[in-house]
Design an enzyme around this catalytic site. Sequence first.
Site, PDB file in Angstrom:
ATOM      1  N   GLY A 239       0.740  17.672  -6.126  1.00  0.00           N
ATOM      2  CA  GLY A 239       0.108  17.425  -4.839  1.00  0.00           C
ATOM      3  C   GLY A 239      -1.376  17.172  -4.820  1.00  0.00           C
ATOM      4  N   GLU A 273       3.377  20.633 -11.323  1.00  0.00           N
ATOM      5  CA  GLU A 273       4.137  19.379 -11.400  1.00  0.00           C
ATOM      6  C   GLU A 273       3.274  18.201 -10.934  1.00  0.00           C
ATOM      7  OE1 GLU A 273       8.393  21.543 -10.233  1.00  0.00           O
ATOM      8  OE2 GLU A 273       7.374  20.311  -8.750  1.00  0.00           O
ATOM      9  N   GLY A 275       1.729  14.580 -10.402  1.00  0.00           N
ATOM     10  CA  GLY A 275       2.178  13.196 -10.520  1.00  0.00           C
ATOM     11  C   GLY A 275       0.978  12.292 -10.317  1.00  0.00           C
ATOM     12  N   CYS A 344       9.310 -11.738   4.501  1.00  0.00           N
ATOM     13  CA  CYS A 344       9.463 -12.088   5.911  1.00  0.00           C
ATOM     14  C   CYS A 344       9.472 -10.869   6.814  1.00  0.00           C
ATOM     15  CB  CYS A 344      10.727 -12.919   6.080  1.00  0.00           C
ATOM     16  SG  CYS A 344      10.537 -14.463   5.211  1.00  0.00           S
ATOM     17  N   GLU A 345       8.365 -10.168   6.877  1.00  0.00           N
ATOM     18  CA  GLU A 345       8.188  -9.032   7.791  1.00  0.00           C
ATOM     19  C   GLU A 345       6.700  -8.927   8.086  1.00  0.00           C
ATOM     20  OE1 GLU A 345       9.919  -5.311   7.212  1.00  0.00           O
ATOM     21  OE2 GLU A 345      11.575  -6.054   5.996  1.00  0.00           O
ATOM     22  N   TYR A 373       3.482   5.738  -7.719  1.00  0.00           N
ATOM     23  CA  TYR A 373       4.314   5.338  -6.573  1.00  0.00           C
ATOM     24  C   TYR A 373       4.141   3.870  -6.201  1.00  0.00           C
ATOM     25  CZ  TYR A 373       4.401  10.428  -6.312  1.00  0.00           C
ATOM     26  OH  TYR A 373       4.535  11.764  -6.624  1.00  0.00           O
TER      27      TYR A 373
END
Length: 418
Positions: A239, A273, A275, A344-345, A373
Site C-alpha cells: 500500500g 506485501e 507492489g 471507441c469510448e 498495474y
Amino acid sequence: MDQFKVTGDRYFCENVDLTKLAKIEGTPAYVYSKSMLRAHCENLLAAFKSYPTQACFAVKALSNLSVLREIFACGLGADLVSGGELERALMAGAPSDKIVFSGVGKQVHEIKRALEANIMMFNIESPYELDMIAQLAESSGKTAAISIRVNPNIDAQTNAKITTGLYSTKFGLAEGDLPELFEAIRRRPSLKLIGLGCHIGSQMLDLNPLRDAARQMAKLCHSVRQLGFDLKHLNMGGGLGIRYRNEDPPSVSDYAAALIKEVKPTGLSLIIEPGRSLVGNIGVLLTRVINVKKTPDRHFVVVDAAMNDLVRPTLYESYHSIENVADNLTTGVPSLCDIVGPICESGDYLGKDRMIPLPSPGDLLMVRGCGAYAASMASQYNSRPRAPELLVSGTNYQVARKRESLQSLWAEELANLD
Ligand code: LLP
C-alpha cells in the site's frame, strides 16, 4: 534514482536511447529499468534490516517473469491472488516458503496446487474458505499454515476503488467474527494458525492509517496468543504510495520505522506485501502520436496506446505524467490537450486537460508511472494485441515479453469455427 532522463536533447532509460528503442521495437511498448528495480528492492530490504521481515512482492502489480525473477533473486517472496500468479511465481523462482496466498475467492484447484507447492501460508478471508482449505488439506494429508486477514475498518484515505480496510469492502474479517473462526480452527487439525494480517489500501500517502492498523493488529495478536494460538507473523500488506505528479509519499525508511515501531512489541516477524512502491516508477509506456485533431474545445492528441494498455486513468481518474520524447521538444505551441487512444469510448484517455506544447503526428510520447498495474491490467479490447515489455539494463535491453501477434488474439477461437 530516476533512470528515465534527458541527456542533451535525447531521452534515455539507463543508457538506452528511447527514440531508437521505439524505432526498433515499435510502439506502444512498456519500458522498465532493471537498475531502478534492483535499487528499489535493495532500499526496501535495507529499511527493514533491523527487524525480522519477509517482503512478499504483490505479483499483481507487475507479473512479467523476467521482472519477477529479478525480484525473487533479491530475496523477496511473493504475495498472490490466483492460481495463475502462483504458477508465474514458481516459474520465476519464488521459494515456496516465501509465498503467501491472499484473495477473497480462492478456488479448489488453486488451493490444491498451493498445498502441493507447500506455500508459506494462506491468508483466510472467510469462514467458508477456511472450511474449504481445511478439507482439502485433510484429504491430501497436509497441514495448511494459515493467517487470518482482518478488516480493521480503517480508512486508508486513498481512492475508493483501492480502499480495502473498511467494512464496506469485501475484504477480510471483522474482529467480532473471529471467535467463531477460532473455534473452527481448533476443530480442524489440518489447519495451523500462524499469523494475522491486514491490507487496508493502495497508494497510501499518509502513514497514520497504517500506523493505526498496525497498532490495532498488534493488540489483536496479543489477545489471540492468549487464546493459545502460537502466532509467528503479523502481515501488514502493501500500500505504500508513490509520486505520479506532485504527491509527497512517505519515504521507505519512515514507512519501515512506523511499522516496526508498532510490531516490535509483539516479537512477531513482520510480513509486508509491497507492489507499487517497488515497481510503479521503474516503467514507462512509449506511444507514438497518430494524429492531432482540433475541436472547438481543445486539441485531441490521438496516440497508438490506449485504455487497454493503461486503464488507470479511465478506471481511477489517475494522473500519469506524459512527456514528449521527440527531438523537436520545444517547438509546439502550449495548448490544452487530451491525450487519447484509438479505442471507441470517450473514457479512452491517458491524460486529460494537459497544457502542453502541441505534439505533431509521429512524435514519441512517454507516459510515466507505468511499472505497476499497467501491463498487468492490460487487455485486448478492440482486438488490440498487448504491447511488449522491454527490460533495460545499462546499454542493453531484453524483450521480456514479445508484442502479442494478431493471430494469438483468435488462436483459441479457430478450433470451434465452423
Ligand atoms: N497485498 C494485498 C492483499 C493487496 O490486495 C494488494 C493490492 C497489495 C498487497 C499490493 O498493494 P500495493 O503495494 O501495490 O499498493 N489496480 C490498482 C491497485 C490495486 C491494488 C490491489 N491490491 C491501481 O492501479 O492503482
